[in-house]
Design an enzyme around this catalytic site. Structure first.
Site, PDB file in Angstrom:
ATOM      1  N   ASP A  49      19.364  45.284  37.492  1.00  0.00           N
ATOM      2  CA  ASP A  49      20.773  45.660  37.600  1.00  0.00           C
ATOM      3  C   ASP A  49      21.663  44.460  37.296  1.00  0.00           C
ATOM      4  OD1 ASP A  49      23.006  47.411  38.488  1.00  0.00           O
ATOM      5  OD2 ASP A  49      23.121  45.975  40.133  1.00  0.00           O
ATOM      6  N   GLU A 121      16.339  50.115  35.047  1.00  0.00           N
ATOM      7  CA  GLU A 121      16.749  48.788  35.508  1.00  0.00           C
ATOM      8  C   GLU A 121      15.530  47.900  35.745  1.00  0.00           C
ATOM      9  OE1 GLU A 121      20.919  50.055  37.775  1.00  0.00           O
ATOM     10  OE2 GLU A 121      19.056  49.831  38.919  1.00  0.00           O
TER      11      GLU A 121
END
Length: 227
Positions: A49, A121
Site C-alpha cells: 500500500d 497490494e
C-alpha cells in the site's frame, strides 16, 4: 522454491520474473491458509500500500505540474483505493493464483473485492522486496496504465457527490444504514443502504462499512444520472 503453473502464469502477466519466488508465494497466501510455518500476505499488503502510494504520488506530480494539493488528493485516492487495486487484480486474473482456505474458496473468495485488492497490494510489495522500488514502480505504472491519464473522471468522491446532489435540491444529507454484516472477522461483508429524503434508495456490499457506503452512493448516483 519452484513456482506452480498458476504462479508461473501470473508471473508472466505481471511482467516480472522473481529472483526469489518465495516473495510471490507469500503475496498470494490469504490468512485462511496461514499456518505457524506459512505466513499470510497481510504484512506485505501493508508494505505494498505504501509503495503504491509513492508510485502514484510521483506519477500524478509528473503528469500535472500545475495541479494543487486539493486537485491531486482525490485523484490519488481514486488510484490507490481498494476497488481500483481489485480491478487491476481482475485484469491480471490474480484470483486464479490466490492460495485460499476451503471456506474462502467456497464463499467465492477469488472474486471478492477486498481479497483481490489486498492481494494486489501484497504483490506490489513482493516485487519491491524482490527487485527494489524501480521494478515495483515499472510494474505498477504498466498495470495501472490509462487509469492514471483518465483519473480525473473517477476522482470525485461518490458520497460527497451524492450529498451535493441532495443539497442542490434542498434535501437533507443522505442517510446510510448498515443492513447486515456477515462473514468471518478476517473477511467481513457489509451491506449498506443509502436513502435520500425524496425516497430513492440503493444498496451495496463490500469488505468494510466505508467501502460499502461509497459503493451504495455510486449506485444511487448512477441511477439518478440515468446510468
Amino acid at each position: 522454491m519452484k513456482l506452480s503453473a498458476e504462479l508461473k502464469a501470473l508471473q508472466a502477466r505481471l511482467g516480472h520474473e522473481f529472483a526469489e519466488p518465495r516473495h510471490l508465494v507469500h503475496a498470494v497466501t490469504h490468512s485462511s491458509m496461514s499456518t505457524p510455518t506459512r505466513s499470510d500476505n497481510q504484512r506485505l499488503e501493508f508494505l505494498g500500500d505504501r509503495v503504491l502510494g509513492l508510485v502514484m504520488a510521483e506519477a500524478l506530480l509528473a503528469a500535472d505540474s500545475r495541479a494543487t494539493e486539493g486537485q491531486l488528493a482525490p485523484r490519488f485516492n481514486a488510484l490507490v483505493r481498494k476497488e481500483t487495486c481489485a480491478d487491476v487484480a481482475r485484469q491480471i486474473d490474480l484470483g486464479a493464483a490466490m492460495k485460499l482456505g476451503r471456506s474462502e474458496m467456497l464463499s467465492g473468495g477469488r472474486r471478492k473485492m477486498a481479497l483481490l485488492g489486498d492481494a494486489m497490494e501484497a504483490v506490489i510489495a513482493a516485487v519491491y522486496l524482490d527487485a527494489g522500488f524501480e521494478a515495483a514502480k515499472a510494474m505498477v505504472l504498466r498495470l495501472w496504465g490509462k487509469r492514471i491519464d483518465t483519473v480525473e473522471d473517477d476522482a470525485r468522491d461518490a458520497k460527497t457527490s451524492l450529498q451535493e446532489w441532495a443539497q442542490a435540491r434542498g434535501q437533507n444529507p443522505p442517510v446510510y444504514e448498515q443492513i447486515s454484516r456477515s462473514g468471518p472477522d478476517h473477511s467481513p461483508v457489509f451491506i449498506i443502504e443509502v436513502r435520500l429524503e425524496s425516497g430513492q434508495t440503493a444498496q451495496a456490499k463490500a469488505g468494510s462499512k466505508r467501502q460499502a457506503e461509497h459503493a451504495a452512493a455510486k449506485v444511487l448516483l448512477d441511477r439518478l444520472n440515468g446510468g
